[in-house]
Design an enzyme around this catalytic site. Structure first.
Site, short mmCIF file in Angstrom:
data_model
loop_
_atom_site.label_atom_id
_atom_site.label_comp_id
_atom_site.label_asym_id
_atom_site.label_seq_id
_atom_site.Cartn_x
_atom_site.Cartn_y
_atom_site.Cartn_z
N ARG A 46 0.91 -1.14 -0.62
CA ARG A 46 -0.26 0.38 -0.68
C ARG A 46 0.82 1.31 -0.21
NH1 ARG A 46 -1.45 1.49 4.85
NH2 ARG A 46 -2.23 -0.19 5.55
N TYR A 98 -16.37 17.13 -15.83
CA TYR A 98 -17.03 15.41 -15.63
C TYR A 98 -17.70 15.29 -14.35
CZ TYR A 98 -16.23 10.95 -15.73
OH TYR A 98 -16.61 8.86 -15.22
N ASP A 170 -7.43 18.42 -14.07
CA ASP A 170 -7.67 17.88 -14.85
C ASP A 170 -7.27 17.60 -16.04
OD1 ASP A 170 -8.88 15.69 -16.18
OD2 ASP A 170 -10.46 16.04 -14.68
N LYS A 195 -7.98 6.62 -19.58
CA LYS A 195 -7.94 7.56 -20.94
C LYS A 195 -6.74 7.43 -21.81
CE LYS A 195 -12.02 8.09 -18.85
NZ LYS A 195 -12.10 9.50 -17.89
C1 LIG Z 1 -13.27 9.68 -16.65
C2 LIG Z 1 -13.00 10.79 -16.29
C3 LIG Z 1 -12.36 11.15 -14.74
C4 LIG Z 1 -12.89 9.57 -13.55
O1 LIG Z 1 -11.59 9.14 -13.56
P1 LIG Z 1 -12.15 7.19 -13.75
O2 LIG Z 1 -11.17 6.86 -14.14
O3 LIG Z 1 -13.14 6.68 -14.34
O4 LIG Z 1 -12.04 7.37 -11.73
C5 LIG Z 1 -12.72 12.30 -14.54
N1 LIG Z 1 -11.47 13.37 -15.31
C6 LIG Z 1 -12.24 13.33 -16.40
C7 LIG Z 1 -12.03 14.41 -17.27
C8 LIG Z 1 -12.54 12.29 -17.49
O5 LIG Z 1 -12.53 11.85 -18.70
#
Ligand SMILES: *Cc1c(COP(=O)(O)O)cnc(C)c1O
Length: 379
Positions: A46, A98, A170, A195
């Protein structure tokens, strides 16, 4: 090192025990200690794991940061970031955001006494009136989802210079190939590695990167205390995905441009949202802070009929109808009934999410096939 070299070499080294060139998957929870207090730097997975550490160091280098931390999902990474705040603190966040981020802010952290303000940030001056002595974080998502607004990171950094306010970005849509927020004055960068970083639609993972030692100490303390880490197998998959990030992004951008231009010229298409088009309202900011414009495109249909959008999406063959984005394969989504269904119609139409809006995650297939697919479904 330049970007294409870093994706392959930063943070990784041949395995000391065997010479294995690829980072081994250290599928272990614990590590044998030679004596009390005598160990090789690893005590419990962890806290740290060699496969995860290699990935954390690799992504930190790509973002021009010094410290990386990987989590079980993008939202787990955001969870860690918000846990750096105290009850009574305030956050100013992008409004066109998001959906899962909106949910964790408003339905989880609001009840612990953190207050969130959602602001349209493509006009940076709108942020200023929300800043007070309790403001501790400005949370920027750019380009935004699904409207592809571009927010000027450097202008916000300048606005809060000298104040005790963190600027978090982000960077999921742009990736460090297109945009490096820390270089523009941000304090911490977040990714859903699910992604583009992973890039193959086979992992759910999140990342935080910072260059600030004080923020990093908190980040690692919370990562270890809350425990929302990713496993070593997933770390391996994302390490492997990142090795081709620059090649994939190059093709995502090329295909994105061809499809944005095709859609712009199509008689059935009303509006096209892609930051690389000169008519995009934030095109000048995008040109300044991004190296290219990516493979995320939204467009609406003339007449704006829900039934037309449904038909267009359902008749696609090469594009698949699915949530998520950033994989090698092309996906199409319908925000009004999928990702943004929870937002009341009047509210979502105010930000541009009309009934006929379709969002594309353009993959790295041959553009000719993607355009032929869109052409057949549009006619
Ligand atoms: C998918 C996404 C998230 C969340 O991520 P997860 O891996 O699904 O928890 C946050 N911000 C953006 C812009 C995203 O496309």
């Amino acid at each position: 090192m330049k970007f294409g070299t870093k994706v392959i070499h930063a943070g990784v080294h041949a395995d000391e025990a065997t010479g294995a060139i690829m980072t081994p998957i250290y599928q272990t929870s614990t590590y044998v200690q030679e004596g009390i207090g005598k160990h090789k730097g690893y005590q419990y997975s962890r806290t740290s794991n060699p496969t995860r550490n290699a990935l954390e160091n690799n992504i930190a280098a790509l973002e021009n940061g010094r410290f990386g931390a990987c989590f079980g999902s993008g939202l787990a990474a955001i969870d860690c970031l918000i846990k750096m705040l105290e009850p009574g603190d305030e956050v100013i966040s992008t409004n066109d955001l998001y959906g899962g981020t909106y949910r964790i802010f408003n339905s989880i952290f609001a009840k612990y006494g953190i207050q969130f303000h959602f602001v349209g940030m493509d006009d940076v001056s709108k942020i200023e009136s929300h800043i007070n002595e309790r403001t501790k974080l400005i949370w920027v998502e750019t380009p935004t989802n699904p409207m592809m607004n571009v927010i000027d990171i450097a202008a916000i950094a300048k606005m809060i210079e000298g104040k005790q306010i963190m600027l978090g970005v982000d960077n999921t849509f742009a990736t460090p190939y297109l945009q490096r927020p820390l270089d523009l004055g941000a304090d911490i960068v977040m990714h859903s590695a699910t992604k583009y970083l992973g890039g193959h639609s086979d992992v759910v993972m999140g990342v935080l990167v910072t260059a600030d030692k004080t923020i990093a100490d908190e980040m690692y303390r919370i990562q270890n205390s809350s425990g929302a880490i990713c496993g070593p197998q997933d770390a391996f998959l994302v390490l492997r995905g990142i090795k081709t990030l620059h090649l994939r992004m190059q093709r995502h951008c090329e295909n994105g441009r061809k499809i944005a231009e095709f859609l712009s010229a199509h008689p059935k298409v009303d509006k096209v949202y892609w930051p690389g088009l000169p008519e995009h309202p934030n095109h000048e900011v995008a040109k300044r802070q991004m190296d290219d414009f990516g493979g995320m495109i939204s467009f609406s249909l003339k007449g704006n009929q829900l039934s037309d959008a449904m038909k267009v999406v359902e008749k696609l063959n090469v594009f698949s109808l699915a949530e998520s984005l950033g994989g090698v394969e092309s996906l199409a989504g319908h925000p009004a009934t999928m990702t943004h269904a929870a937002i009341p119609k009047a509210e979502r139409e105010k930000i541009g999410v009309v009934d006929s809006l379709i969002r594309l995650s353009v993959g790295i297939e041959d553009a000719e096939d993607l355009i032929a697919d869109l052409n057949q479904t549009l006619s």
